[in-house]
Design an enzyme around this catalytic site. Structure first.
Site, PDB file in Angstrom:
ATOM      1  N   LYS A   9       0.834  -1.201   0.000  1.00 12.70           N
ATOM      2  CA  LYS A   9       0.000   0.000   0.000  1.00 12.70           C
ATOM      3  C   LYS A   9       0.880   1.267   0.000  1.00 12.70           C
ATOM      4  CE  LYS A   9      -3.873  -2.286   2.396  1.00 12.70           C
ATOM      5  NZ  LYS A   9      -4.815  -2.179   3.537  1.00 12.70           N
ATOM      6  N   TYR A  49     -12.330  -2.182  -3.357  1.00 16.88           N
ATOM      7  CA  TYR A  49     -12.811  -2.244  -1.979  1.00 16.88           C
ATOM      8  C   TYR A  49     -14.342  -2.223  -1.896  1.00 16.88           C
ATOM      9  CZ  TYR A  49      -8.201  -1.843   0.269  1.00 16.88           C
ATOM     10  OH  TYR A  49      -6.930  -2.085   0.743  1.00 16.88           O
ATOM     11  N   PHE A  57     -15.566   3.670   7.272  1.00 13.70           N
ATOM     12  CA  PHE A  57     -14.204   4.050   6.902  1.00 13.70           C
ATOM     13  C   PHE A  57     -13.954   3.987   5.393  1.00 13.70           C
ATOM     14  CE2 PHE A  57     -14.216  -0.467   8.104  1.00 13.70           C
ATOM     15  CZ  PHE A  57     -13.660  -1.067   6.970  1.00 13.70           C
ATOM     16  N   ARG A  85      -1.901 -14.514   3.580  1.00 14.47           N
ATOM     17  CA  ARG A  85      -2.679 -13.843   4.624  1.00 14.47           C
ATOM     18  C   ARG A  85      -2.028 -14.060   5.999  1.00 14.47           C
ATOM     19  NH1 ARG A  85      -6.854 -10.165   3.662  1.00 14.47           N
ATOM     20  NH2 ARG A  85      -7.684 -10.824   5.666  1.00 14.47           N
ATOM     21  N   THR A  91      -5.558  -7.822  10.341  1.00 11.52           N
ATOM     22  CA  THR A  91      -5.864  -6.538   9.703  1.00 11.52           C
ATOM     23  C   THR A  91      -5.361  -5.367  10.538  1.00 11.52           C
ATOM     24  OG1 THR A  91      -7.823  -7.495   8.673  1.00 11.52           O
ATOM     25  CG2 THR A  91      -7.756  -5.089   8.848  1.00 11.52           C
ATOM     26  N   ARG A 102       2.466  -7.039   8.999  1.00 13.96           N
ATOM     27  CA  ARG A 102       1.774  -5.981   9.742  1.00 13.96           C
ATOM     28  C   ARG A 102       2.246  -5.912  11.188  1.00 13.96           C
ATOM     29  NH1 ARG A 102      -4.114  -7.492   7.098  1.00 13.96           N
ATOM     30  NH2 ARG A 102      -4.093  -5.989   5.383  1.00 13.96           N
ATOM     31  N   HIS A 115      -1.916  -5.314   1.235  1.00  9.24           N
ATOM     32  CA  HIS A 115      -3.207  -5.941   0.940  1.00  9.24           C
ATOM     33  C   HIS A 115      -2.954  -7.340   0.393  1.00  9.24           C
ATOM     34  CE1 HIS A 115      -7.200  -6.742  -0.682  1.00  9.24           C
ATOM     35  NE2 HIS A 115      -6.563  -7.235  -1.725  1.00  9.24           N
TER      36      HIS A 115
HETATM   37  P1  DAT Z   1      -7.774  -6.936   5.198  1.00  3.58           P
HETATM   38  O1  DAT Z   1      -6.972  -5.837   4.556  1.00  3.58           O
HETATM   39  O2  DAT Z   1      -7.024  -7.614   6.299  1.00  3.58           O
HETATM   40  O3  DAT Z   1      -8.366  -7.896   4.201  1.00  3.58           O
HETATM   41  P2  DAT Z   1     -10.453  -5.808   5.433  1.00  3.58           P
HETATM   42  O4  DAT Z   1     -10.736  -6.370   4.073  1.00  3.58           O
HETATM   43  O5  DAT Z   1     -11.428  -6.118   6.517  1.00  3.58           O
HETATM   44  O6  DAT Z   1      -9.004  -6.218   5.947  1.00  3.58           O
HETATM   45  O7  DAT Z   1     -10.363  -4.230   5.319  1.00  3.58           O
HETATM   46  C1  DAT Z   1      -9.706  -3.630   4.228  1.00  3.58           C
HETATM   47  C2  DAT Z   1      -8.868  -2.480   4.738  1.00  3.58           C
HETATM   48  O8  DAT Z   1      -9.723  -1.491   5.302  1.00  3.58           O
HETATM   49  C3  DAT Z   1      -7.906  -2.853   5.863  1.00  3.58           C
HETATM   50  O9  DAT Z   1      -6.697  -3.379   5.377  1.00  3.58           O
HETATM   51  C4  DAT Z   1      -7.721  -1.543   6.562  1.00  3.58           C
HETATM   52  C5  DAT Z   1      -9.061  -0.862   6.408  1.00  3.58           C
HETATM   53  N1  DAT Z   1      -9.907  -1.071   7.600  1.00  3.58           N
HETATM   54  C6  DAT Z   1     -10.485  -2.236   8.007  1.00  3.58           C
HETATM   55  N2  DAT Z   1     -11.172  -2.077   9.137  1.00  3.58           N
HETATM   56  C7  DAT Z   1     -11.033  -0.759   9.462  1.00  3.58           C
HETATM   57  C8  DAT Z   1     -11.510   0.051  10.531  1.00  3.58           C
HETATM   58  N3  DAT Z   1     -12.274  -0.455  11.507  1.00  3.58           N
HETATM   59  N4  DAT Z   1     -11.149   1.363  10.539  1.00  3.58           N
HETATM   60  C9  DAT Z   1     -10.392   1.890   9.570  1.00  3.58           C
HETATM   61  N5  DAT Z   1      -9.907   1.175   8.523  1.00  3.58           N
HETATM   62  C10 DAT Z   1     -10.222  -0.118   8.479  1.00  3.58           C
HETATM   63 MG    MG Z   2      -9.859  -7.681   2.794  1.00  3.92          MG
END
Ligand code: DAT
Ligand code: MG
Length: 148
Positions: A9, A49, A57, A85, A91, A102, A115
């Site tokens: 990212k 996304y 968010f 993963r 996350t 991470r 990502h």
């Molecule tokens: P991942 O990236 O582990 O697949 P995700 O798909 O649930 O996680 O979310 C995508 C991205 O969104 C994540 O890398 C960071 C952001 N994100 C997730 N939950 C969040 C939150 N509660 N507040 C702010 N950003 C968030």
């Molecule tokens: Mg995701």
């Protein structure tokens, strides 16, 4: 062989972590089949996304992922989707184990370095969003005989 979509990212690019991330997956034994540094157009970010469209968010997430170049990659290997993963960690970096990307490099959930696709369906979808077939350099490496 299974493939996944991984992306350093904008925070990881700015922090000079592209090499570190690539090295981890290379050393693991996975194979890089596509990569490019790119700025993500806003529409592509919103589509990528899309599953988070209704989350509070979402706007912040799209702003962030379009705030600077990302390093988009396709990696190949047995179980690469789930293993990548695991190598990324949780996350939220505060919950990510030491030794994960991470866990080692991130502090907040907004800026979590990397990502990675979370299922075969999302891997196929995300590889299709970011790469044309001709941008993937399928090739076999002799070292695979020492991995498989
Ligand atoms: P991942 O990236 O582990 O697949 P995700 O798909 O649930 O996680 O979310 C995508 C991205 O969104 C994540 O890398 C960071 C952001 N994100 C997730 N939950 C969040 C939150 N509660 N507040 C702010 N950003 C968030
Ligand atoms: Mg995701």
């Amino acid at each position: 062989m299974e493939k996944t979509y991984l992306m350093v990212k904008p925070d990881g690019v700015q922090r000079n972590l592209i090499g570190e991330v690539v090295t981890r997956f290379e050393k693991k034994g996975f194979q890089l089949v596509g990569a490019k540094l790119m700025n993500i157009p806003r529409e592509l970010a919103e589509e990528h996304y899309g599953e988070h469209k209704e989350r509070p968010f979402f706007g912040e997430l799209v702003d962030f992922i379009t705030s600077g170049p990302v390093f988009a990659m396709v990696w190949q290997g047995e179980n690469v989707i789930a293993t990548a993963r695991q190598m990324m960690g949780a996350t939220n970096p505060k919950d990510a184990a030491p030794g994960t990307i991470r866990g080692d490099f991130g502090v907040t959930v907004g800026k979590n370095i990397i990502h990675g696709s979370d299922s075969p369906e999302s891997a196929a979808r995300e590889m299709g969003l970011f790469f044309k077939q001709e941008e993937l350099a399928e090739h076999s490496k002799l070292i695979n005989e020492w991995i498989y």
